[in-house]
Design an enzyme around this catalytic site. Structure first.
Site, PDB file in Angstrom:
ATOM      1  CB  SER A 108      -0.871  -0.015   1.259  1.00  0.00           C
ATOM      2  OG  SER A 108      -1.454   1.243   1.491  1.00  0.00           O
ATOM      3  CE1 TYR A 131      -6.427   4.823  -1.476  1.00  0.00           C
ATOM      4  CE2 TYR A 131      -4.649   4.343   0.045  1.00  0.00           C
ATOM      5  CZ  TYR A 131      -5.943   4.143  -0.377  1.00  0.00           C
ATOM      6  OH  TYR A 131      -6.755   3.262   0.271  1.00  0.00           O
ATOM      7  CB  THR A 157      -6.968   2.743  -4.462  1.00  0.00           C
ATOM      8  OG1 THR A 157      -6.210   1.576  -4.166  1.00  0.00           O
ATOM      9  CG2 THR A 157      -8.250   2.715  -3.645  1.00  0.00           C
ATOM     10  CE  LYS A 253      -8.020  -2.567  -3.015  1.00  0.00           C
ATOM     11  NZ  LYS A 253      -8.554  -1.511  -2.173  1.00  0.00           N
ATOM     12  CG  HIS A 277     -11.462   0.671   0.404  1.00  0.00           C
ATOM     13  ND1 HIS A 277     -10.728   1.329  -0.550  1.00  0.00           N
ATOM     14  CD2 HIS A 277     -10.658   0.610   1.483  1.00  0.00           C
ATOM     15  CE1 HIS A 277      -9.552   1.659  -0.058  1.00  0.00           C
ATOM     16  NE2 HIS A 277      -9.478   1.229   1.179  1.00  0.00           N
TER      17      HIS A 277
HETATM   18  C1  GLV Z   1      -7.189   2.632   3.579  1.00  0.00           C
HETATM   19  O1  GLV Z   1      -7.009   2.067   2.549  1.00  0.00           O
HETATM   20  C2  GLV Z   1      -8.240   2.347   4.468  1.00  0.00           C
HETATM   21  O2  GLV Z   1      -9.218   1.707   4.062  1.00  0.00           O
HETATM   22  O3  GLV Z   1      -8.130   2.722   5.629  1.00  0.00           O
END
Ligand code: GLV
Length: 383
Positions: A108, A131, A157, A253, A277
């Site tokens: 990530s 991100y 994402t 994503k 998510h």
């Molecule tokens: C980050 O990706 C979260 O969902 O906190």
């Protein structure tokens, strides 16, 4: 003892005892009422499998491909923020466990161990999740760092430019490193092994950001950080820009709607992940497994479709594959394994899932994961 863990739920119980509350809760939370978070798991349970008998069940195969890469089973470790707070050096340990198990690991942007840290401690190229922030210079640099680390795919994402509210995080005052209030000190003091292991590493904050981004304010708090840094104007033009800048395999994503899925095909990305998510963003959205068939239908064979959110067993993985997922991503299951026992815990998580997947496939009368389709589903009327 990890050998006593027979299910992902067992690993979750063990992780709860070893990980400070604020970090355990961070992983376990959904947004607002947690309706979508709960639906992700509940909807899997509504899908039934067909039991078949008197078929040859020898020589079974779970190996397949995800975006052209060979995988020992159609499972990838999803990008998860604060992973290195579930266990010291968590991203490195999880990446090593994934490598040994023959499944992809995706780091990530909001990891504790940096891209360079993970690259230096693994042999196989991992995947990187991006991100997009307002500071495009920082993003370009991040992409260059992922290239330099030989990352084999970029996962962009799309569903978290604004953070869904997770009540527990606000109540816990989540931050990395933790704050030094009496409440936080108590949470740490009651998890001595975690503290001891954390004391042995220097990796306590967001390794991809600290020292790389300028003008970043309160980095420790996810809420203020996303508000300040994440770009809420993110658009399809940015997807084209990122694709061009990256130049390699690109996965989108956070697709939950067939219209967005059709748009993704036009973007030229290599795959999409059907995802809400983990129920952490739009509370009230449908579960990922319920969204999957409509998206598979919209996309046809023009693009690879993966899914995440709510996967807790090999049976869930098989159901997702039957409904058209070429790859199934797990987040919480491996985080629970990590919290329960570091690298060995992640290995245990993958072993549990692999065993469940294998036996379930056999009991459905199938021997090869690449041949799984809706034929294994019991379409009972009314369900
Ligand atoms: C980050 O990706 C979260 O969902 O906190």
């Amino acid at each position: 003892m990890l050998e006593n863990a027979l299910t992902i739920a067992d690993l979750k119980r063990m992780a709860r005892r070893r990980v400070p509350k604020m970090f355990f809760d961070y992983a376990d939370s959904g947004a607002w009422t947690e309706q979508t978070y709960n639906a992700n798991e509940a909807d899997f349970a509504k899908i039934l499998l067909r039991q078949r008998v008197l078929v040859d069940m020898t020589n079974r195969n779970l190996a397949t491909e995800m975006i052209g890469e060979p995988v020992s089973m159609p499972v990838a470790l999803a990008p998860t923020g604060f992973c290195g707070m579930q266990h010291a050096d968590g991203e490195i340990l999880a990446a090593q466990a994934a490598e040994a198990a023959g499944v992809p690991f995706c780091l990530s942007t909001m990891s504790i161990c940096s891209i360079e840290d993970v690259a230096a401690n693994t042999k196989k190229p991992f995947w990187f999740q991006l991100y997009v922030m307002r500071d495009r210079g920082f993003i370009e640099n991040l992409i260059d760092r992922a290239k330099a680390a030989n990352c084999a795919a970029l996962v962009m994402t799309l569903d978290l430019q604004i953070l869904g509210q997770r009540h527990k995080d606000l109540r816990n005052g989540l931050s990395a490193p933790p704050k030094w209030t009496p409440k936080h000190a108590w949470q740490l003091a009651t998890r001595p092994l975690w503290c001891l292991q954390m004391a042995r590493t220097k990796r306590h904050s967001f390794g991809n950001i600290v020292g790389h981004a300028s003008n970043v304010g309160d980095l420790s708090s996810l809420a203020s950080w996303t508000k300040e840094q994440f770009d809420p104007r993110l658009s399809w033009d940015d997807v084209a820009w990122i694709k061009e800048k990256w130049g390699g395999k690109l996965i989108l994503k956070g697709i939950l709607d067939p219209d967005d899925a059709r748009r993704s095909v036009d973007s030229g990305a290599d795959a999409i992940i059907v995802s809400n998510h983990g129920g952490r963003q739009l509370d009230g959205a449908r579960s990922s497994i319920a969204a999957l068939p409509g998206i598979v239908e919209a996309v046809g064979d023009r693009m690879e479709v993966h899914m995440d959110s709510g996967v807790r067993s090999g049976q869930d993985i098989l159901k997702a594959v039957a409904l058209g997922a070429k790859g199934v991503w797990i987040g919480r299951p491996f985080l629970y394994g990590l919290g329960a026992g570091g690298k060995a815990g992640v290995t245990r998580c993958l072993d549990i899932l692999r065993n469940e997947l294998d036996i379930t496939m056999a009991l459905c009368g199938k021997r090869d994961i690449r041949e799984i389709d809706t034929d294994i589903l019991d379409r009972q009327p009314g369900l």
